[in-house]
Design a protein around this motif. Structure first.
Motif, PDB file in Angstrom:
ATOM      1  N   LYS A 229       0.831  -1.214   0.000  1.00  0.00           N
ATOM      2  CA  LYS A 229       0.000   0.000   0.000  1.00  0.00           C
ATOM      3  C   LYS A 229       0.860   1.258   0.000  1.00  0.00           C
ATOM      4  CE  LYS A 229      -4.085  -1.912   2.341  1.00  0.00           C
ATOM      5  NZ  LYS A 229      -4.895  -1.901   3.593  1.00  0.00           N
ATOM      6  N   ILE A 230       1.963   1.196   0.747  1.00  0.00           N
ATOM      7  CA  ILE A 230       2.876   2.339   0.793  1.00  0.00           C
ATOM      8  C   ILE A 230       3.689   2.416  -0.499  1.00  0.00           C
ATOM      9  CG2 ILE A 230       4.814   3.390   2.042  1.00  0.00           C
ATOM     10  CD1 ILE A 230       3.797   1.890   4.548  1.00  0.00           C
ATOM     11  N   ALA A 231       4.170   1.264  -0.962  1.00  0.00           N
ATOM     12  CA  ALA A 231       5.047   1.237  -2.133  1.00  0.00           C
ATOM     13  C   ALA A 231       4.349   1.700  -3.404  1.00  0.00           C
ATOM     14  CB  ALA A 231       5.595  -0.170  -2.329  1.00  0.00           C
ATOM     15  N   ARG A 232       3.089   1.326  -3.572  1.00  0.00           N
ATOM     16  CA  ARG A 232       2.404   1.681  -4.828  1.00  0.00           C
ATOM     17  C   ARG A 232       2.256   3.190  -4.996  1.00  0.00           C
ATOM     18  NH1 ARG A 232      -3.317   2.541  -4.025  1.00  0.00           N
ATOM     19  NH2 ARG A 232      -3.638   2.278  -6.255  1.00  0.00           N
ATOM     20  N   LYS A 233       2.309   3.928  -3.878  1.00  0.00           N
ATOM     21  CA  LYS A 233       2.177   5.387  -3.949  1.00  0.00           C
ATOM     22  C   LYS A 233       3.520   6.102  -3.894  1.00  0.00           C
ATOM     23  CE  LYS A 233      -2.427   5.415  -1.834  1.00  0.00           C
ATOM     24  NZ  LYS A 233      -3.260   5.892  -0.707  1.00  0.00           N
ATOM     25  N   SER A 234       4.570   5.399  -3.448  1.00  0.00           N
ATOM     26  CA  SER A 234       5.858   6.065  -3.259  1.00  0.00           C
ATOM     27  C   SER A 234       6.953   5.598  -4.210  1.00  0.00           C
ATOM     28  CB  SER A 234       6.337   5.872  -1.811  1.00  0.00           C
ATOM     29  OG  SER A 234       6.391   4.500  -1.482  1.00  0.00           O
ATOM     30  N   ALA A 235       6.791   4.428  -4.819  1.00  0.00           N
ATOM     31  CA  ALA A 235       7.830   3.903  -5.707  1.00  0.00           C
ATOM     32  C   ALA A 235       7.729   4.536  -7.093  1.00  0.00           C
ATOM     33  CB  ALA A 235       7.706   2.387  -5.820  1.00  0.00           C
ATOM     34  N   SER A 236       8.871   4.702  -7.738  1.00  0.00           N
ATOM     35  CA  SER A 236       8.870   5.123  -9.144  1.00  0.00           C
ATOM     36  C   SER A 236       9.017   3.914 -10.064  1.00  0.00           C
ATOM     37  CB  SER A 236       9.998   6.124  -9.402  1.00  0.00           C
ATOM     38  OG  SER A 236      11.259   5.576  -9.064  1.00  0.00           O
ATOM     39  N   GLN A 237       9.529   2.814  -9.532  1.00  0.00           N
ATOM     40  CA  GLN A 237       9.648   1.560 -10.293  1.00  0.00           C
ATOM     41  C   GLN A 237       9.404   0.389  -9.349  1.00  0.00           C
ATOM     42  OE1 GLN A 237      12.858  -0.946 -13.054  1.00  0.00           O
ATOM     43  NE2 GLN A 237      13.438   1.024 -12.218  1.00  0.00           N
ATOM     44  N   ILE A 238       8.648  -0.592  -9.816  1.00  0.00           N
ATOM     45  CA  ILE A 238       8.377  -1.808  -9.061  1.00  0.00           C
ATOM     46  C   ILE A 238       8.882  -2.992  -9.875  1.00  0.00           C
ATOM     47  CG2 ILE A 238       6.566  -3.317  -8.135  1.00  0.00           C
ATOM     48  CD1 ILE A 238       4.902  -0.782  -7.607  1.00  0.00           C
ATOM     49  N   ILE A 239       9.695  -3.838  -9.245  1.00  0.00           N
ATOM     50  CA  ILE A 239      10.264  -5.000  -9.937  1.00  0.00           C
ATOM     51  C   ILE A 239       9.750  -6.266  -9.259  1.00  0.00           C
ATOM     52  CG2 ILE A 239      12.373  -6.208 -10.588  1.00  0.00           C
ATOM     53  CD1 ILE A 239      13.836  -3.510 -10.496  1.00  0.00           C
ATOM     54  N   ILE A 240       9.053  -7.096 -10.021  1.00  0.00           N
ATOM     55  CA  ILE A 240       8.474  -8.335  -9.516  1.00  0.00           C
ATOM     56  C   ILE A 240       8.859  -9.483 -10.452  1.00  0.00           C
ATOM     57  CG2 ILE A 240       6.520  -7.264  -8.327  1.00  0.00           C
ATOM     58  CD1 ILE A 240       4.799  -7.797 -10.767  1.00  0.00           C
ATOM     59  N   PRO A 241       8.778 -10.734  -9.992  1.00  0.00           N
ATOM     60  CA  PRO A 241       9.109 -11.857 -10.869  1.00  0.00           C
ATOM     61  C   PRO A 241       7.950 -12.191 -11.815  1.00  0.00           C
ATOM     62  CG  PRO A 241       8.556 -12.656  -8.686  1.00  0.00           C
ATOM     63  CD  PRO A 241       8.536 -11.161  -8.602  1.00  0.00           C
ATOM     64  N   THR A 242       8.271 -12.927 -12.872  1.00  0.00           N
ATOM     65  CA  THR A 242       7.245 -13.299 -13.848  1.00  0.00           C
ATOM     66  C   THR A 242       6.182 -14.207 -13.235  1.00  0.00           C
ATOM     67  OG1 THR A 242       8.664 -15.133 -14.560  1.00  0.00           O
ATOM     68  CG2 THR A 242       8.795 -13.097 -15.830  1.00  0.00           C
ATOM     69  N   HIS A 243       6.539 -14.939 -12.171  1.00  0.00           N
ATOM     70  CA  HIS A 243       5.590 -15.876 -11.555  1.00  0.00           C
ATOM     71  C   HIS A 243       4.773 -15.224 -10.438  1.00  0.00           C
ATOM     72  CE1 HIS A 243       9.585 -16.329  -9.548  1.00  0.00           C
ATOM     73  NE2 HIS A 243       8.844 -16.083  -8.487  1.00  0.00           N
ATOM     74  N   PHE A 244       4.909 -13.917 -10.252  1.00  0.00           N
ATOM     75  CA  PHE A 244       4.164 -13.191  -9.222  1.00  0.00           C
ATOM     76  C   PHE A 244       2.664 -13.375  -9.446  1.00  0.00           C
ATOM     77  CE2 PHE A 244       2.837  -9.154  -7.086  1.00  0.00           C
ATOM     78  CZ  PHE A 244       3.623  -9.225  -5.941  1.00  0.00           C
ATOM     79  N   ILE A 245       1.932 -13.732  -8.392  1.00  0.00           N
ATOM     80  CA  ILE A 245       0.487 -13.927  -8.505  1.00  0.00           C
ATOM     81  C   ILE A 245      -0.184 -12.584  -8.222  1.00  0.00           C
ATOM     82  CG2 ILE A 245      -1.520 -15.236  -7.688  1.00  0.00           C
ATOM     83  CD1 ILE A 245       0.425 -17.426  -6.783  1.00  0.00           C
ATOM     84  N   ASP A 246      -0.505 -11.863  -9.287  1.00  0.00           N
ATOM     85  CA  ASP A 246      -0.942 -10.476  -9.154  1.00  0.00           C
ATOM     86  C   ASP A 246      -2.146 -10.319  -8.236  1.00  0.00           C
ATOM     87  OD1 ASP A 246       1.035 -10.215 -11.006  1.00  0.00           O
ATOM     88  OD2 ASP A 246      -0.230  -9.474 -12.634  1.00  0.00           O
ATOM     89  N   GLU A 247      -3.102 -11.232  -8.333  1.00  0.00           N
ATOM     90  CA  GLU A 247      -4.349 -11.076  -7.579  1.00  0.00           C
ATOM     91  C   GLU A 247      -4.158 -11.226  -6.073  1.00  0.00           C
ATOM     92  OE1 GLU A 247      -4.446 -15.265  -9.497  1.00  0.00           O
ATOM     93  OE2 GLU A 247      -3.816 -13.223 -10.038  1.00  0.00           O
ATOM     94  N   LEU A 248      -3.037 -11.804  -5.634  1.00  0.00           N
ATOM     95  CA  LEU A 248      -2.771 -11.922  -4.203  1.00  0.00           C
ATOM     96  C   LEU A 248      -2.142 -10.663  -3.610  1.00  0.00           C
ATOM     97  CD1 LEU A 248      -1.315 -15.542  -3.778  1.00  0.00           C
ATOM     98  CD2 LEU A 248      -3.656 -14.767  -3.375  1.00  0.00           C
ATOM     99  N   SER A 249      -1.771  -9.726  -4.462  1.00  0.00           N
ATOM    100  CA  SER A 249      -0.986  -8.572  -4.007  1.00  0.00           C
ATOM    101  C   SER A 249      -1.818  -7.322  -3.754  1.00  0.00           C
ATOM    102  CB  SER A 249       0.105  -8.254  -5.029  1.00  0.00           C
ATOM    103  OG  SER A 249      -0.458  -7.796  -6.251  1.00  0.00           O
TER     104      SER A 249
ATOM    105  N   LYS B 271      -3.726  -4.083  -4.344  1.00  0.00           N
ATOM    106  CA  LYS B 271      -3.721  -3.058  -5.396  1.00  0.00           C
ATOM    107  C   LYS B 271      -2.308  -2.642  -5.792  1.00  0.00           C
ATOM    108  CE  LYS B 271      -8.188  -1.155  -3.920  1.00  0.00           C
ATOM    109  NZ  LYS B 271      -8.902   0.059  -3.440  1.00  0.00           N
ATOM    110  N   LEU B 272      -1.310  -3.463  -5.469  1.00  0.00           N
ATOM    111  CA  LEU B 272       0.074  -3.080  -5.727  1.00  0.00           C
ATOM    112  C   LEU B 272       0.297  -2.603  -7.153  1.00  0.00           C
ATOM    113  CD1 LEU B 272       3.094  -2.901  -4.991  1.00  0.00           C
ATOM    114  CD2 LEU B 272       3.302  -5.314  -5.627  1.00  0.00           C
ATOM    115  N   LEU B 273      -0.249  -3.316  -8.126  1.00  0.00           N
ATOM    116  CA  LEU B 273       0.045  -3.012  -9.517  1.00  0.00           C
ATOM    117  C   LEU B 273      -0.858  -1.926 -10.100  1.00  0.00           C
ATOM    118  CD1 LEU B 273       0.812  -6.605 -10.816  1.00  0.00           C
ATOM    119  CD2 LEU B 273       2.307  -4.942  -9.713  1.00  0.00           C
ATOM    120  N   LYS B 274      -1.793  -1.425  -9.297  1.00  0.00           N
ATOM    121  CA  LYS B 274      -2.607  -0.275  -9.718  1.00  0.00           C
ATOM    122  C   LYS B 274      -1.872   0.984  -9.277  1.00  0.00           C
ATOM    123  CE  LYS B 274      -6.954  -2.832  -9.503  1.00  0.00           C
ATOM    124  NZ  LYS B 274      -8.297  -2.964  -8.877  1.00  0.00           N
ATOM    125  N   THR B 275      -0.863   1.330 -10.035  1.00  0.00           N
ATOM    126  CA  THR B 275       0.077   2.358  -9.625  1.00  0.00           C
ATOM    127  C   THR B 275       0.590   3.114 -10.842  1.00  0.00           C
ATOM    128  OG1 THR B 275       2.238   2.695  -8.585  1.00  0.00           O
ATOM    129  CG2 THR B 275       1.927   0.622  -9.729  1.00  0.00           C
TER     130      THR B 275
END
Length: 311
Positions: free
Chosen positions: A118-138, A140-144
């Protein structure tokens, strides 16, 4: 570019080590969390991690966690003056405290770390995740508005190397056991006790959180020297199986990297309840390592270095 490296966990020190050896400059700083294993690693980092000015901050968990978080935030604001880039693994407070003109890079492979996300999605300029990341478990991280990049591999692929292991299992089998202290932000939902009866008949070496007696920089060598691993730690489980060691993970945790390891045929056995059938399967697996054909090692270290160099 003057960079701050945020080390919040002993595994982060191991992951950053090869990256910092290649791209860190002497005017970089480290912000490190006050944890016994992190202290030990930074005090004994010669030959592994370049020594840099280090600022220690509290770990915001347990009683008074919000007060600890605020104190950490204030310390970080002061430490980050003049910093042009912050690189953090799952620890977003430094991204929030960093100058808005800086590059603020958030690396994570832990989908369920939603408070941090929740903090990172508003403060990060770049987010690095693996290809196997399960987006729906995260959440709103990727709504950024941050730039999203994916690397193909586990964090262990960055700092570990495949090692030759004996195909002969000792009698009794030599097994590394790691228990967690708990208290982490999602530990309460995931921790499952390791039954003492499951350790009977095994030659046990303990590597419990905050109580490992060996050199934490050589934990990979300790793991590789064993016939098997029993652990509550998902991080150690992933590292052990990448090294080809049959591992029994006793945890309710859900992670994309665990799914990937199972699908790719690594010797990972996950007990989400006290089911002795899984113990029996793991014990049998100790004797089948000569039949293992492990997948090709992905070059995610170079992928990550490329992303960091161009940030």
């Amino acid at each position: 570019m003057r960079t701050c490296w945020v080390i919040d966990h002993p595994a982060h020190a191991r992951l950053f080590a090869p990256l910092m050896r290649e791209m860190s400059s002497e005017n970089d700083i480290i912000i490190a969390t006050e944890r016994p294993e992190v202290h030990s690693m930074l005090e004994n980092c010669d030959g592994h991690l370049p020594r840099r000015q280090t600022i220690w901050v509290p770990r915001p968990v347990g009683k008074g966690k919000w007060r600890k978080a605020y104190r950490r935030f204030r310390i970080s604001i002061s430490a980050l003056k003049g910093i042009e880039r912050v690189i953090s693994i799952g620890a977003p407070l430094e991204l929030l405290a960093a100058p808005k003109s800086s590059q603020r890079i958030y690396i994570t492979d832990t989908e369920v770390n939603k408070t941090a996300h929740k903090i990172a999605r508003k403060s990060a300029s770049q987010i690095i995740i693996p290809t196997h990341f399960i987006d729906e478990l995260s959440g709103k991280l990727l709504k950024t508005k941050a730039r999203i990049n994916r690397i193909n591999g586990l964090h262990g692929h960055i700092h570990l190397r495949p090692q030759l292991r004996s195909k002969k299992v000792r009698d009794p089998p030599k097994v590394l056991v790691r228990r967690l202290v708990g208290g982490g932000i999602h530990d309460s939902d995931e921790l499952l006790d390791i039954p003492e009866s499951w350790l009977e008949g095994l030659d046990i070496e303990s590597a419990d959180e905050n109580n490992f007696q060996g050199d934490p920089w050589k934990l990979d060598q300790t793991i590789a020297s064993k016939d098997g691993v029993i652990t509550q730690s998902v991080t150690l489980a992933s590292e052990a199986v990448l090294l080809g060691v049959p591992t029994l993970l006793i945890s309710k945790a859900e992670r994309g990297f665990l799914q990937r390891l199972v699908e790719e045929g690594y010797p990972l056995f996950i007990a989400k309840e006290h089911d002795e059938a899984l113990l029996v399967a793991w014990l049998a697996g100790l004797h089948l390592t000569d039949a293992l054909e492990l997948p090709e090692w992905p070059n995610c270290k170079e992928e990550l270095l490329s992303l960091l160099h161009t940030a």
